[in-house]
Design an enzyme around this catalytic site. Structure first.
Site, short mmCIF file in Angstrom:
data_model
loop_
_atom_site.label_atom_id
_atom_site.label_comp_id
_atom_site.label_asym_id
_atom_site.label_seq_id
_atom_site.Cartn_x
_atom_site.Cartn_y
_atom_site.Cartn_z
N ASP A 33 26.85 45.79 94.47
CA ASP A 33 25.99 45.62 95.64
C ASP A 33 26.80 45.02 96.79
N ILE A 59 29.45 50.94 98.05
CA ILE A 59 29.49 52.22 97.33
C ILE A 59 30.33 53.27 98.05
N THR A 121 13.05 59.13 96.99
CA THR A 121 11.75 58.72 97.50
C THR A 121 10.86 59.94 97.74
N ASP A 122 9.55 59.72 97.73
CA ASP A 122 8.62 60.81 98.05
C ASP A 122 8.70 61.20 99.52
N GLU A 123 9.34 60.35 100.35
CA GLU A 123 9.38 60.65 101.79
C GLU A 123 10.20 61.89 102.11
N TYR A 148 15.80 57.70 108.08
CA TYR A 148 15.86 57.23 106.68
C TYR A 148 15.60 58.37 105.71
N LYS A 152 17.98 60.35 102.88
CA LYS A 152 17.65 60.39 101.44
C LYS A 152 17.57 61.84 100.98
N ASN A 178 6.74 51.26 96.44
CA ASN A 178 6.73 50.19 95.45
C ASN A 178 6.24 48.88 96.04
N ILE A 189 3.84 45.13 102.70
CA ILE A 189 3.04 44.17 101.90
C ILE A 189 3.63 42.76 101.98
N ARG A 212 -0.56 55.28 101.72
CA ARG A 212 0.62 55.18 100.85
C ARG A 212 0.13 55.13 99.41
N ASN A 247 -3.53 51.81 104.86
CA ASN A 247 -2.95 50.51 105.20
C ASN A 247 -4.00 49.49 105.60
N ASP A 270 2.25 51.70 117.12
CA ASP A 270 2.49 52.52 115.94
C ASP A 270 3.98 52.83 115.79
P1 NAD Z 1 16.41 47.43 99.45
O1 NAD Z 1 16.74 47.65 100.88
O2 NAD Z 1 15.53 46.31 99.06
O3 NAD Z 1 17.78 47.26 98.61
C1 NAD Z 1 18.92 48.02 98.85
C2 NAD Z 1 20.10 47.34 98.16
O4 NAD Z 1 21.26 48.19 98.34
C3 NAD Z 1 20.46 45.97 98.74
O5 NAD Z 1 20.70 45.06 97.69
C4 NAD Z 1 21.71 46.24 99.56
O6 NAD Z 1 22.57 45.11 99.64
C5 NAD Z 1 22.34 47.37 98.77
N1 NAD Z 1 23.23 48.19 99.60
C6 NAD Z 1 22.97 48.73 100.81
N2 NAD Z 1 24.04 49.41 101.26
C7 NAD Z 1 24.99 49.32 100.30
C8 NAD Z 1 26.31 49.83 100.18
N3 NAD Z 1 26.88 50.58 101.14
N4 NAD Z 1 27.00 49.56 99.04
C9 NAD Z 1 26.44 48.81 98.06
N5 NAD Z 1 25.21 48.29 98.13
C10 NAD Z 1 24.49 48.55 99.24
O7 NAD Z 1 15.84 48.83 98.93
P2 NAD Z 1 14.72 49.13 97.82
O8 NAD Z 1 13.41 49.12 98.47
O9 NAD Z 1 15.00 48.30 96.63
O10 NAD Z 1 15.09 50.65 97.51
C11 NAD Z 1 16.02 50.95 96.47
C12 NAD Z 1 16.11 52.46 96.32
O11 NAD Z 1 14.82 52.98 95.99
C13 NAD Z 1 16.53 53.19 97.59
O12 NAD Z 1 17.39 54.25 97.23
C14 NAD Z 1 15.24 53.72 98.17
O13 NAD Z 1 15.46 54.90 98.91
C15 NAD Z 1 14.46 54.01 96.90
N6 NAD Z 1 12.99 53.97 97.03
C16 NAD Z 1 12.36 52.87 97.54
C17 NAD Z 1 10.97 52.82 97.58
C18 NAD Z 1 10.23 51.60 98.11
O14 NAD Z 1 9.00 51.62 98.14
N7 NAD Z 1 10.90 50.54 98.51
C19 NAD Z 1 10.24 53.90 97.11
C20 NAD Z 1 10.89 55.02 96.59
C21 NAD Z 1 12.28 55.03 96.54
O1 TDX Z 2 4.10 45.54 109.70
C1 TDX Z 2 3.87 46.67 109.27
N1 TDX Z 2 2.64 47.22 109.53
C2 TDX Z 2 2.29 48.46 109.09
O2 TDX Z 2 1.16 48.91 109.33
C3 TDX Z 2 4.83 47.43 108.50
C4 TDX Z 2 6.20 46.85 108.22
C5 TDX Z 2 4.46 48.68 108.06
N2 TDX Z 2 3.23 49.19 108.34
C6 TDX Z 2 2.85 50.50 107.79
C7 TDX Z 2 3.85 51.61 107.91
C8 TDX Z 2 3.59 52.44 106.67
O3 TDX Z 2 2.51 53.33 106.89
O4 TDX Z 2 2.69 50.29 106.37
C9 TDX Z 2 3.14 51.42 105.63
C10 TDX Z 2 4.25 50.98 104.68
O5 TDX Z 2 5.38 50.65 105.49
P1 TDX Z 2 6.80 50.24 104.85
O6 TDX Z 2 6.63 49.09 103.93
O7 TDX Z 2 7.78 50.13 105.94
O8 TDX Z 2 7.10 51.49 103.88
P2 TDX Z 2 7.27 53.06 104.15
O9 TDX Z 2 7.74 53.36 105.52
O10 TDX Z 2 6.03 53.74 103.64
O11 TDX Z 2 8.52 53.36 103.15
C11 TDX Z 2 8.59 52.71 101.85
O12 TDX Z 2 8.22 53.59 100.83
C12 TDX Z 2 9.07 54.67 100.58
C13 TDX Z 2 9.99 52.18 101.60
O13 TDX Z 2 10.36 51.29 102.63
C14 TDX Z 2 10.99 53.31 101.50
O14 TDX Z 2 12.26 52.79 101.16
C15 TDX Z 2 10.52 54.24 100.43
O15 TDX Z 2 11.34 55.38 100.38
#
Ligand code: NAD
Ligand code: TDX
Length: 332
Positions: A33, A59, A121-123, A148, A152, A178, A189, A212, A247, A270
Protein backbone atom coordinates in the site's frame (compact mmCIF):
# COMPACT_ATOMS: atom_id res chain seq x y z
CA UNK A 1 -1.78 -22.25 3.90
CA UNK A 2 -1.16 -19.75 1.07
CA UNK A 3 0.69 -16.49 0.82
CA UNK A 4 -1.65 -13.72 -0.28
CA UNK A 5 -0.48 -10.35 -1.56
CA UNK A 6 -3.18 -7.71 -0.98
CA UNK A 7 -2.75 -4.39 -2.76
CA UNK A 8 -4.50 -1.44 -1.12
CA UNK A 9 -4.80 -3.40 2.14
CA UNK A 10 -4.59 -0.21 4.25
CA UNK A 11 -7.71 1.23 2.58
CA UNK A 12 -11.34 0.70 3.52
CA UNK A 13 -12.29 -2.55 1.81
CA UNK A 14 -8.75 -3.93 1.66
CA UNK A 15 -8.29 -3.61 5.43
CA UNK A 16 -11.68 -5.23 6.06
CA UNK A 17 -10.50 -8.09 3.80
CA UNK A 18 -7.22 -8.49 5.73
CA UNK A 19 -9.15 -8.69 9.04
CA UNK A 20 -11.54 -11.21 7.46
CA UNK A 21 -8.68 -13.38 6.13
CA UNK A 22 -6.87 -13.41 9.48
CA UNK A 23 -10.10 -14.30 11.31
CA UNK A 24 -11.35 -16.96 8.92
CA UNK A 25 -8.38 -18.64 7.17
CA UNK A 26 -4.77 -19.75 7.69
CA UNK A 27 -3.41 -17.58 4.85
CA UNK A 28 -0.45 -15.29 5.39
CA UNK A 29 -1.03 -11.77 4.05
CA UNK A 30 1.45 -9.24 2.70
CA UNK A 31 -0.11 -5.81 2.22
CA UNK A 32 1.31 -3.53 -0.49
CA UNK A 33 0.00 0.00 0.00
CA UNK A 34 1.28 3.47 -0.95
CA UNK A 35 -0.48 5.06 2.07
CA UNK A 36 -2.09 7.82 0.02
CA UNK A 37 -4.51 10.13 1.87
CA UNK A 38 -6.93 7.12 1.80
CA UNK A 39 -4.57 4.58 3.34
CA UNK A 40 -4.17 4.22 7.09
CA UNK A 41 -1.82 1.87 8.95
CA UNK A 42 -4.10 2.15 11.96
CA UNK A 43 -6.72 0.13 10.05
CA UNK A 44 -4.39 -2.88 10.40
CA UNK A 45 -3.46 -2.29 14.05
CA UNK A 46 -3.63 -5.29 16.36
CA UNK A 47 -3.29 -7.93 13.65
CA UNK A 48 -0.69 -10.63 14.48
CA UNK A 49 2.76 -9.92 13.02
CA UNK A 50 3.27 -13.56 12.07
CA UNK A 51 0.16 -13.40 9.83
CA UNK A 52 0.36 -9.91 8.28
CA UNK A 53 3.37 -8.11 6.77
CA UNK A 54 3.22 -4.53 5.51
CA UNK A 55 5.16 -3.14 2.53
CA UNK A 56 4.96 0.60 1.92
CA UNK A 57 5.11 1.02 -1.84
CA UNK A 58 3.38 1.88 -5.07
CA UNK A 59 1.71 -0.58 -7.44
CA UNK A 60 3.27 1.30 -10.37
CA UNK A 61 6.76 0.37 -9.06
CA UNK A 62 7.46 -2.55 -11.42
CA UNK A 63 10.62 -3.77 -9.64
CA UNK A 64 8.92 -3.91 -6.25
CA UNK A 65 5.79 -5.52 -7.71
CA UNK A 66 7.93 -8.12 -9.49
CA UNK A 67 9.68 -9.07 -6.25
CA UNK A 68 6.43 -9.33 -4.27
CA UNK A 69 4.71 -11.41 -6.96
CA UNK A 70 7.63 -13.85 -6.94
CA UNK A 71 6.81 -14.59 -3.28
CA UNK A 72 2.99 -14.79 -3.53
CA UNK A 73 0.66 -17.70 -4.29
CA UNK A 74 -2.21 -15.32 -5.13
CA UNK A 75 -2.78 -11.57 -5.37
CA UNK A 76 -5.97 -9.66 -4.52
CA UNK A 77 -5.89 -6.21 -6.10
CA UNK A 78 -7.82 -3.52 -4.17
CA UNK A 79 -5.45 -0.56 -4.61
CA UNK A 80 -7.14 2.28 -6.46
CA UNK A 81 -8.06 5.91 -6.41
CA UNK A 82 -11.66 5.32 -5.37
CA UNK A 83 -13.59 8.57 -4.90
CA UNK A 84 -15.77 9.95 -7.70
CA UNK A 85 -15.73 13.52 -6.36
CA UNK A 86 -11.92 13.56 -6.33
CA UNK A 87 -11.85 12.24 -9.90
CA UNK A 88 -13.95 15.21 -11.01
CA UNK A 89 -11.45 17.57 -9.35
CA UNK A 90 -8.16 15.93 -10.47
CA UNK A 91 -8.38 12.85 -12.71
CA UNK A 92 -4.64 12.22 -13.21
CA UNK A 93 -3.97 9.99 -10.15
CA UNK A 94 -6.87 7.78 -11.28
CA UNK A 95 -5.11 7.10 -14.57
CA UNK A 96 -1.78 6.40 -12.87
CA UNK A 97 -3.02 4.02 -10.19
CA UNK A 98 -6.10 2.45 -11.73
CA UNK A 99 -4.76 1.99 -15.26
CA UNK A 100 -0.94 1.96 -15.08
CA UNK A 101 -0.98 0.28 -11.65
CA UNK A 102 -3.22 -2.54 -12.85
CA UNK A 103 -1.08 -2.92 -15.99
CA UNK A 104 2.02 -3.24 -13.78
CA UNK A 105 0.40 -6.02 -11.74
CA UNK A 106 -0.76 -7.84 -14.87
CA UNK A 107 2.75 -7.88 -16.29
CA UNK A 108 4.07 -9.38 -13.04
CA UNK A 109 1.24 -11.96 -13.00
CA UNK A 110 2.14 -12.88 -16.58
CA UNK A 111 5.83 -13.30 -15.76
CA UNK A 112 5.32 -15.34 -12.57
CA UNK A 113 2.06 -17.11 -13.59
CA UNK A 114 0.48 -15.75 -10.40
CA UNK A 115 -3.24 -16.15 -9.64
CA UNK A 116 -4.74 -12.63 -9.60
CA UNK A 117 -8.14 -11.43 -8.43
CA UNK A 118 -9.05 -7.92 -9.60
CA UNK A 119 -11.48 -5.90 -7.48
CA UNK A 120 -13.80 -3.67 -9.45
CA UNK A 121 -17.06 -1.84 -9.13
CA UNK A 122 -20.63 -1.87 -10.45
CA UNK A 123 -20.02 1.71 -11.65
CA UNK A 124 -18.38 0.36 -14.82
CA UNK A 125 -21.92 -0.38 -16.08
CA UNK A 126 -23.11 3.23 -15.85
CA UNK A 127 -26.49 3.81 -14.24
CA UNK A 128 -30.09 2.57 -14.36
CA UNK A 129 -33.45 4.34 -14.41
CA UNK A 130 -35.28 4.25 -11.07
CA UNK A 131 -38.00 2.04 -12.55
CA UNK A 132 -35.79 -0.22 -14.70
CA UNK A 133 -36.85 -3.81 -13.88
CA UNK A 134 -33.41 -5.15 -14.93
CA UNK A 135 -30.40 -4.99 -12.65
CA UNK A 136 -26.70 -5.16 -13.69
CA UNK A 137 -25.48 -8.64 -14.65
CA UNK A 138 -22.15 -9.96 -15.92
CA UNK A 139 -23.49 -9.35 -19.46
CA UNK A 140 -24.40 -5.67 -19.05
CA UNK A 141 -22.37 -3.51 -21.51
CA UNK A 142 -19.76 -1.19 -20.02
CA UNK A 143 -20.89 2.46 -19.94
CA UNK A 144 -18.93 4.34 -17.24
CA UNK A 145 -19.77 7.97 -16.38
CA UNK A 146 -16.93 9.50 -14.36
CA UNK A 147 -13.13 9.65 -14.57
CA UNK A 148 -13.13 7.20 -11.62
CA UNK A 149 -15.47 4.64 -13.17
CA UNK A 150 -13.93 4.94 -16.63
CA UNK A 151 -10.47 4.14 -15.25
CA UNK A 152 -11.93 1.17 -13.33
CA UNK A 153 -13.59 0.03 -16.57
CA UNK A 154 -10.25 0.40 -18.36
CA UNK A 155 -8.52 -1.68 -15.72
CA UNK A 156 -11.15 -4.45 -16.07
CA UNK A 157 -10.62 -4.50 -19.83
CA UNK A 158 -6.85 -4.80 -19.36
CA UNK A 159 -7.43 -7.82 -17.09
CA UNK A 160 -9.69 -9.46 -19.69
CA UNK A 161 -7.12 -8.83 -22.44
CA UNK A 162 -4.25 -10.27 -20.37
CA UNK A 163 -6.34 -13.40 -19.66
CA UNK A 164 -7.13 -13.93 -23.32
CA UNK A 165 -3.86 -12.85 -24.92
CA UNK A 166 -1.35 -14.12 -22.36
CA UNK A 167 -3.22 -16.76 -20.36
CA UNK A 168 -2.99 -14.82 -17.10
CA UNK A 169 -4.92 -16.66 -14.37
CA UNK A 170 -7.24 -13.84 -13.31
CA UNK A 171 -10.81 -13.33 -12.15
CA UNK A 172 -12.74 -10.07 -11.75
CA UNK A 173 -15.47 -9.03 -9.32
CA UNK A 174 -17.67 -5.96 -9.62
CA UNK A 175 -19.23 -5.05 -6.29
CA UNK A 176 -21.87 -2.56 -5.23
CA UNK A 177 -21.47 0.22 -2.62
CA UNK A 178 -19.76 -0.95 0.58
CA UNK A 179 -20.29 0.30 4.11
CA UNK A 180 -18.71 -0.67 7.42
CA UNK A 181 -15.73 0.25 9.64
CA UNK A 182 -12.55 1.93 8.35
CA UNK A 183 -14.27 3.83 5.49
CA UNK A 184 -12.77 7.25 4.79
CA UNK A 185 -14.88 10.23 5.92
CA UNK A 186 -14.98 11.59 2.37
CA UNK A 187 -17.53 8.86 1.49
CA UNK A 188 -21.30 9.28 1.93
CA UNK A 189 -22.16 7.18 4.99
CA UNK A 190 -19.09 8.00 7.15
CA UNK A 191 -19.33 11.67 6.17
CA UNK A 192 -22.89 11.91 7.47
CA UNK A 193 -22.25 9.88 10.64
CA UNK A 194 -19.20 11.96 11.57
CA UNK A 195 -21.07 15.15 10.67
CA UNK A 196 -23.77 14.27 13.21
CA UNK A 197 -21.13 13.39 15.83
CA UNK A 198 -19.51 16.81 15.21
CA UNK A 199 -22.85 18.69 15.26
CA UNK A 200 -22.73 19.44 11.50
CA UNK A 201 -25.88 18.85 9.43
CA UNK A 202 -25.59 15.96 6.92
CA UNK A 203 -25.21 17.02 3.27
CA UNK A 204 -27.37 15.42 0.60
CA UNK A 205 -26.43 15.92 -3.07
CA UNK A 206 -29.37 17.23 -5.13
CA UNK A 207 -32.79 15.80 -4.24
CA UNK A 208 -31.30 12.62 -2.76
CA UNK A 209 -33.22 10.32 -5.11
CA UNK A 210 -30.07 8.52 -6.29
CA UNK A 211 -30.14 4.84 -5.36
CA UNK A 212 -27.14 2.83 -4.19
CA UNK A 213 -27.10 -0.93 -3.52
CA UNK A 214 -25.45 -1.31 -0.11
CA UNK A 215 -23.38 -4.29 1.04
CA UNK A 216 -21.38 -4.67 4.25
CA UNK A 217 -17.61 -4.76 3.57
CA UNK A 218 -17.35 -8.06 5.46
CA UNK A 219 -19.77 -9.68 2.99
CA UNK A 220 -17.63 -8.32 0.14
CA UNK A 221 -14.64 -10.05 1.78
CA UNK A 222 -16.38 -13.44 2.05
CA UNK A 223 -17.40 -13.16 -1.60
CA UNK A 224 -13.81 -12.45 -2.69
CA UNK A 225 -12.51 -15.44 -0.70
CA UNK A 226 -15.19 -17.61 -2.35
CA UNK A 227 -14.06 -16.46 -5.81
CA UNK A 228 -10.38 -17.05 -4.95
CA UNK A 229 -11.30 -20.55 -3.81
CA UNK A 230 -13.84 -21.62 -6.42
CA UNK A 231 -13.94 -18.97 -9.18
CA UNK A 232 -13.32 -19.98 -12.78
CA UNK A 233 -10.30 -18.30 -14.42
CA UNK A 234 -11.34 -15.59 -16.89
CA UNK A 235 -14.77 -15.16 -15.33
CA UNK A 236 -16.39 -12.04 -13.89
CA UNK A 237 -18.63 -12.22 -10.80
CA UNK A 238 -21.00 -9.49 -9.61
CA UNK A 239 -21.17 -9.06 -5.82
CA UNK A 240 -24.25 -7.55 -4.20
CA UNK A 241 -26.61 -8.10 -1.28
CA UNK A 242 -29.96 -6.73 -2.58
CA UNK A 243 -29.51 -3.56 -0.54
CA UNK A 244 -31.05 -0.82 -2.72
CA UNK A 245 -31.86 2.45 -0.89
CA UNK A 246 -32.03 6.04 -2.00
CA UNK A 247 -29.66 8.54 -0.39
CA UNK A 248 -32.45 10.50 1.28
CA UNK A 249 -33.67 7.36 3.06
CA UNK A 250 -30.12 6.54 4.19
CA UNK A 251 -29.57 10.04 5.64
CA UNK A 252 -32.93 9.90 7.42
CA UNK A 253 -32.10 6.47 8.84
CA UNK A 254 -28.70 7.69 10.12
CA UNK A 255 -30.40 10.68 11.78
CA UNK A 256 -33.07 8.45 13.32
CA UNK A 257 -30.54 5.93 14.70
CA UNK A 258 -28.45 8.82 16.08
CA UNK A 259 -31.46 10.38 17.84
CA UNK A 260 -31.84 13.45 15.58
CA UNK A 261 -34.93 14.82 13.78
CA UNK A 262 -35.34 13.08 10.39
CA UNK A 263 -35.21 16.41 8.48
CA UNK A 264 -32.05 17.78 10.14
CA UNK A 265 -29.98 17.71 6.92
CA UNK A 266 -29.13 20.13 4.05
CA UNK A 267 -29.57 19.71 0.31
CA UNK A 268 -26.32 20.79 -1.40
CA UNK A 269 -24.96 21.14 -4.96
CA UNK A 270 -25.35 17.92 -6.90
CA UNK A 271 -22.38 15.89 -8.22
CA UNK A 272 -21.60 16.54 -11.91
CA UNK A 273 -22.77 13.59 -14.03
CA UNK A 274 -24.24 11.95 -10.90
CA UNK A 275 -25.23 8.32 -11.61
CA UNK A 276 -28.89 7.81 -10.77
CA UNK A 277 -29.11 4.18 -9.71
CA UNK A 278 -26.92 1.09 -9.29
CA UNK A 279 -28.40 -2.36 -8.70
CA UNK A 280 -26.62 -5.73 -8.75
CA UNK A 281 -27.99 -9.14 -9.71
CA UNK A 282 -25.56 -11.53 -7.97
CA UNK A 283 -27.30 -14.74 -9.07
CA UNK A 284 -24.18 -16.13 -10.80
CA UNK A 285 -22.02 -15.86 -7.67
CA UNK A 286 -24.76 -17.35 -5.50
CA UNK A 287 -25.78 -20.25 -7.74
CA UNK A 288 -22.42 -21.19 -9.32
CA UNK A 289 -20.14 -20.63 -6.32
CA UNK A 290 -22.62 -20.97 -3.43
CA UNK A 291 -21.95 -17.57 -1.81
CA UNK A 292 -24.52 -15.76 0.36
CA UNK A 293 -24.22 -12.54 2.41
CA UNK A 294 -24.37 -12.70 6.24
CA UNK A 295 -25.49 -9.09 6.91
CA UNK A 296 -29.13 -9.43 5.82
CA UNK A 297 -30.32 -6.38 7.72
CA UNK A 298 -29.02 -2.95 6.59
CA UNK A 299 -30.37 -1.16 9.71
CA UNK A 300 -28.41 -3.32 12.14
CA UNK A 301 -25.27 -3.19 9.99
CA UNK A 302 -25.61 0.61 9.84
CA UNK A 303 -26.17 0.84 13.62
CA UNK A 304 -22.99 -1.18 14.23
CA UNK A 305 -21.11 1.08 11.80
CA UNK A 306 -22.37 4.20 13.62
CA UNK A 307 -21.15 2.68 16.91
CA UNK A 308 -17.77 2.03 15.32
CA UNK A 309 -17.39 5.71 14.31
CA UNK A 310 -18.50 6.82 17.79
CA UNK A 311 -15.86 4.52 19.35
CA UNK A 312 -13.03 5.35 16.94
CA UNK A 313 -12.92 9.13 16.67
CA UNK A 314 -9.11 9.07 16.86
CA UNK A 315 -9.10 7.02 13.62
CA UNK A 316 -11.15 9.52 11.57
CA UNK A 317 -10.67 12.90 13.28
CA UNK A 318 -7.34 13.75 11.56
CA UNK A 319 -9.04 13.68 8.12
CA UNK A 320 -12.36 15.31 8.99
CA UNK A 321 -11.61 19.05 8.81
CA UNK A 322 -9.68 18.81 5.53
CA UNK A 323 -12.45 16.80 3.88
CA UNK A 324 -15.13 19.27 4.98
CA UNK A 325 -13.02 22.22 3.75
CA UNK A 326 -12.69 20.51 0.34
CA UNK A 327 -16.47 19.99 0.10
CA UNK A 328 -17.24 23.51 1.36
CA UNK A 329 -15.19 24.99 -1.50
CA UNK A 330 -17.49 23.21 -3.96
CA UNK A 331 -20.69 24.17 -2.18
CA UNK A 332 -21.16 20.62 -0.96
P1 NAD B 1 -9.89 3.37 -0.51
O1 NAD B 1 -9.69 4.65 -1.23
O2 NAD B 1 -10.45 3.38 0.86
O3 NAD B 1 -8.49 2.59 -0.42
C1 NAD B 1 -7.58 2.54 -1.48
C2 NAD B 1 -6.24 2.05 -0.93
O4 NAD B 1 -5.33 1.92 -2.04
C3 NAD B 1 -5.59 3.02 0.06
O5 NAD B 1 -5.08 2.29 1.17
C4 NAD B 1 -4.47 3.67 -0.75
O6 NAD B 1 -3.37 4.07 0.06
C5 NAD B 1 -4.10 2.54 -1.69
N1 NAD B 1 -3.48 3.05 -2.92
C6 NAD B 1 -3.91 4.04 -3.73
N2 NAD B 1 -3.07 4.21 -4.76
C7 NAD B 1 -2.08 3.30 -4.61
C8 NAD B 1 -0.91 2.98 -5.35
N3 NAD B 1 -0.59 3.63 -6.48
N4 NAD B 1 -0.13 1.96 -4.92
C9 NAD B 1 -0.44 1.29 -3.79
N5 NAD B 1 -1.52 1.56 -3.04
C10 NAD B 1 -2.33 2.55 -3.44
O7 NAD B 1 -10.76 2.46 -1.49
P2 NAD B 1 -11.87 1.36 -1.15
O8 NAD B 1 -13.17 2.02 -1.02
O9 NAD B 1 -11.35 0.48 -0.08
O10 NAD B 1 -11.87 0.58 -2.53
C11 NAD B 1 -10.99 -0.54 -2.72
C12 NAD B 1 -11.27 -1.15 -4.08
O11 NAD B 1 -12.62 -1.59 -4.14
C13 NAD B 1 -11.09 -0.19 -5.25
O12 NAD B 1 -10.50 -0.90 -6.32
C14 NAD B 1 -12.50 0.24 -5.60
O13 NAD B 1 -12.61 0.56 -6.96
C15 NAD B 1 -13.27 -1.03 -5.28
N6 NAD B 1 -14.69 -0.85 -4.92
C16 NAD B 1 -15.05 0.00 -3.92
C17 NAD B 1 -16.39 0.11 -3.55
C18 NAD B 1 -16.84 1.01 -2.41
O14 NAD B 1 -18.03 1.08 -2.13
N7 NAD B 1 -15.95 1.70 -1.72
C19 NAD B 1 -17.34 -0.66 -4.21
C20 NAD B 1 -16.95 -1.52 -5.24
C21 NAD B 1 -15.61 -1.62 -5.57
O1 TDX C 1 -21.82 14.12 1.05
C1 TDX C 1 -22.30 13.36 0.20
N1 TDX C 1 -23.64 13.48 -0.08
C2 TDX C 1 -24.25 12.69 -0.99
O2 TDX C 1 -25.47 12.81 -1.21
C3 TDX C 1 -21.52 12.37 -0.49
C4 TDX C 1 -20.04 12.23 -0.21
C5 TDX C 1 -22.16 11.57 -1.41
N2 TDX C 1 -23.49 11.72 -1.66
C6 TDX C 1 -24.16 10.79 -2.60
C7 TDX C 1 -23.45 10.53 -3.90
C8 TDX C 1 -23.86 9.10 -4.21
O3 TDX C 1 -25.13 9.07 -4.84
O4 TDX C 1 -24.19 9.52 -1.92
C9 TDX C 1 -24.00 8.45 -2.85
C10 TDX C 1 -22.77 7.65 -2.42
O5 TDX C 1 -21.64 8.48 -2.64
P1 TDX C 1 -20.13 7.95 -2.41
O6 TDX C 1 -19.98 7.45 -1.03
O7 TDX C 1 -19.20 9.00 -2.89
O8 TDX C 1 -20.10 6.63 -3.34
P2 TDX C 1 -20.33 6.39 -4.91
O9 TDX C 1 -20.01 7.59 -5.72
O10 TDX C 1 -21.67 5.74 -5.07
O11 TDX C 1 -19.15 5.31 -5.17
C11 TDX C 1 -18.86 4.28 -4.19
O12 TDX C 1 -19.39 3.04 -4.58
C12 TDX C 1 -18.82 2.44 -5.71
C13 TDX C 1 -17.37 4.16 -3.97
O13 TDX C 1 -16.83 5.40 -3.56
C14 TDX C 1 -16.67 3.67 -5.21
O14 TDX C 1 -15.29 3.46 -4.95
C15 TDX C 1 -17.30 2.38 -5.62
O15 TDX C 1 -16.78 1.95 -6.86
Amino acid sequence: MSRLLVTGGAGFIGSNFVHHVVGNTDHHVTVLDALTYAGNRASLAGLPEDRVAFVHGDITDAALVDELFSEADAVVHYAAESHNDNSLHDPRPFLDTNIVGTYTLLEAARKHDTRLHHISTDEVYGDLELDDPERFTENTPYNPSSPYSSTKAGSDLLVRAWVRSFGVRATISNCSNNYGPFQHVEKFIPRQITNVIRGIRPKLYGAGENVRDWIHADDHSSAVLTILDKGVIGETYLIGADGERNNKDVVELILQIMGQPADAYDHVTDRAGHDLRYAIDSTKLRTELGWAPSFGDFESGLSATIEWYRDNESWWAPSKDGVEAFYAEKGQ
